[in-house]
Scaffold this motif. Sequence first.
Motif, short mmCIF file in Angstrom:
data_model
loop_
_atom_site.label_atom_id
_atom_site.label_comp_id
_atom_site.label_asym_id
_atom_site.label_seq_id
_atom_site.Cartn_x
_atom_site.Cartn_y
_atom_site.Cartn_z
N UNK A 374 0.71 -1.26 -0.04
CA UNK A 374 -0.03 -0.08 -0.09
C UNK A 374 0.90 1.33 -0.11
N UNK A 375 2.15 1.11 0.22
CA UNK A 375 3.12 2.30 0.47
C UNK A 375 2.91 3.19 1.60
N UNK A 376 3.39 4.49 1.45
CA UNK A 376 3.35 5.16 2.71
C UNK A 376 3.06 6.37 2.23
N UNK A 377 1.87 6.84 1.73
CA UNK A 377 1.31 7.92 1.23
C UNK A 377 1.05 8.93 2.38
N UNK A 378 0.46 8.53 3.48
CA UNK A 378 0.14 9.43 4.84
C UNK A 378 1.43 9.85 5.32
N UNK A 379 2.22 9.18 5.67
CA UNK A 379 3.75 9.30 6.03
C UNK A 379 4.29 10.24 5.30
N UNK A 380 4.43 10.09 3.91
CA UNK A 380 5.20 11.13 3.01
C UNK A 380 4.51 12.49 3.19
N UNK A 381 3.13 12.55 2.99
CA UNK A 381 2.41 13.72 3.29
C UNK A 381 2.70 14.46 4.52
N UNK A 382 3.04 13.93 5.64
CA UNK A 382 3.13 14.43 7.12
C UNK A 382 4.56 14.79 7.17
N UNK A 383 5.70 14.53 6.26
CA UNK A 383 6.85 15.02 6.21
C UNK A 383 6.94 16.59 6.22
N UNK A 401 3.09 2.10 -6.02
CA UNK A 401 3.09 3.03 -4.53
C UNK A 401 4.38 3.94 -4.37
N UNK A 402 5.59 3.14 -4.77
CA UNK A 402 6.71 4.05 -4.73
C UNK A 402 6.59 5.29 -5.59
N UNK A 403 6.14 5.08 -6.89
CA UNK A 403 6.01 6.30 -7.72
C UNK A 403 5.05 7.33 -7.22
N UNK A 404 3.95 6.92 -6.81
CA UNK A 404 3.04 8.07 -6.08
C UNK A 404 3.70 8.63 -4.70
N UNK A 405 4.50 8.02 -4.27
CA UNK A 405 4.92 8.56 -3.04
C UNK A 405 6.20 9.31 -3.22
N UNK A 406 6.98 9.06 -4.43
CA UNK A 406 7.95 9.85 -4.80
C UNK A 406 7.45 11.07 -5.31
N UNK A 407 6.37 10.97 -6.02
CA UNK A 407 5.58 12.23 -6.52
C UNK A 407 5.36 13.44 -5.30
N UNK A 408 4.98 12.79 -4.23
CA UNK A 408 4.89 13.77 -2.96
C UNK A 408 6.23 14.11 -2.53
#
Length: 441
Positions: A374-383, A401-408
């Motif tokens: 599922x990746x780490x979207x919430x974590x990346x958004x919180x940085x 999901x890595x690519x999605x989180x890399x975008x953030x």
Amino acid sequence: MNPSAPKTNPIATVESLDHEGHGVARYEGKTIFIDGGLPFETITFSSYRKKPSFENAQAITIHNDSFMRVKPKCPHFGVCGGCSMQHMEFGAQVAAKQRILEDNLRRIGKVSAESMLPAIYGQAWGYRSRGRLSARYVAKKEQVLVGFHERRSGFIADMRECHVLPKSMSDQLLPLRELISALSIVNDMPQIELAVGENVTVLVFRVMTDINDADLALFKAYADRWQVQIWLQPKGPDSAYPLYPLDAPALTYSLPEFGIEMPFKPTEFTQVNYAINRVMVARAMSLLDPQPGEIIADMFCGLGNFTLPIARSGAKVLGMEGSKQLVERALEGAIHNQLDHLTSYEIANLFEMTEEWLDKLGRFDKMLIDPPRDGAMALCQSISIEHGPKRIVYVSCSPATLARDADILVNVKGYTLKNAGVINMFPHTAHVESIAWFEKE
């Protein structure tokens, strides 16, 4: 045109591979995903799933073999769903996974790495030290089947050998059938989980009802013959317990480069490919470059696969994980390796991380992120843009999901994607593990 004339199967040329290892072709304006197809092959196919814009199909006839095509080693390939890429040359599999990673970063993440890391890969066969085999008595066949499920099916494949399992386990597929057939709970034993450690192999039998004395004798005889330890699991994973022998050594795997031995229980998550895990951890440490005195966060830390190597450098590490059982095992591992003075752990649902919550943990010099699919979207958004760690190493089991989180991280938080590369943790499958290094310039 004669409407009563038999329909012929269509023919198309495969142009590429998708992220699941299917050949991708175009036919009459539709995208066709062809099981068993490889780039540059012209294939007669039969569709088994049709949608307005795409179809899923099975290769019927391959009119010209791709230079990537090889003869599958396993006679069950094509029926068993455990592998999907044995028909593709091993080096080409790795290259295809690297292309999938680059494509996902570009298309989903709208980012590109400054450089691509050399792929991590190792032995092609016998690598799988963890596995979950299904078991079922099949009345029509009048026998018990033990193995992985058939492709696109709930049926168990009629497996007699498996080349991605260690030979010691492949050799037991037929003996396990005989054992289960003789048990009083033959219809109440749906699964066997295997865990191969450095000093012991454990077989966990999922039992829906109690065993009797005759069953116990059969289990003991099997354990003695095959030099394994038998566990029973009556309910959830936490209910598993050793049956015989009770004096077997604990399950462990090691990270020799860091002087670490990791104890674990057979139902707990560990990487399935120990040899590749060692190389992956070494690369993660090289990219993270932990230094004495630094404060580092290990998010989704599991039982400490990365936490303890980080601590071995002299850095202080906070490991965060959602599973209470894994955190308990991580604490035990830190004590076992005499690194508990440099490590601390918290149970936390990282999928619900907020910026306020992350700020309360304090500042980190660096961060390692190793999430599930599922990746780490919430974590990346919180940085925090201002106070986030200067370096992040992200280990991924899903390029999407890595690519999605890399975008953030890159396009919102201001990090630079320094490099990325694939880890061929699961040869002959379409599963893509990868690692990426993000830096705040």
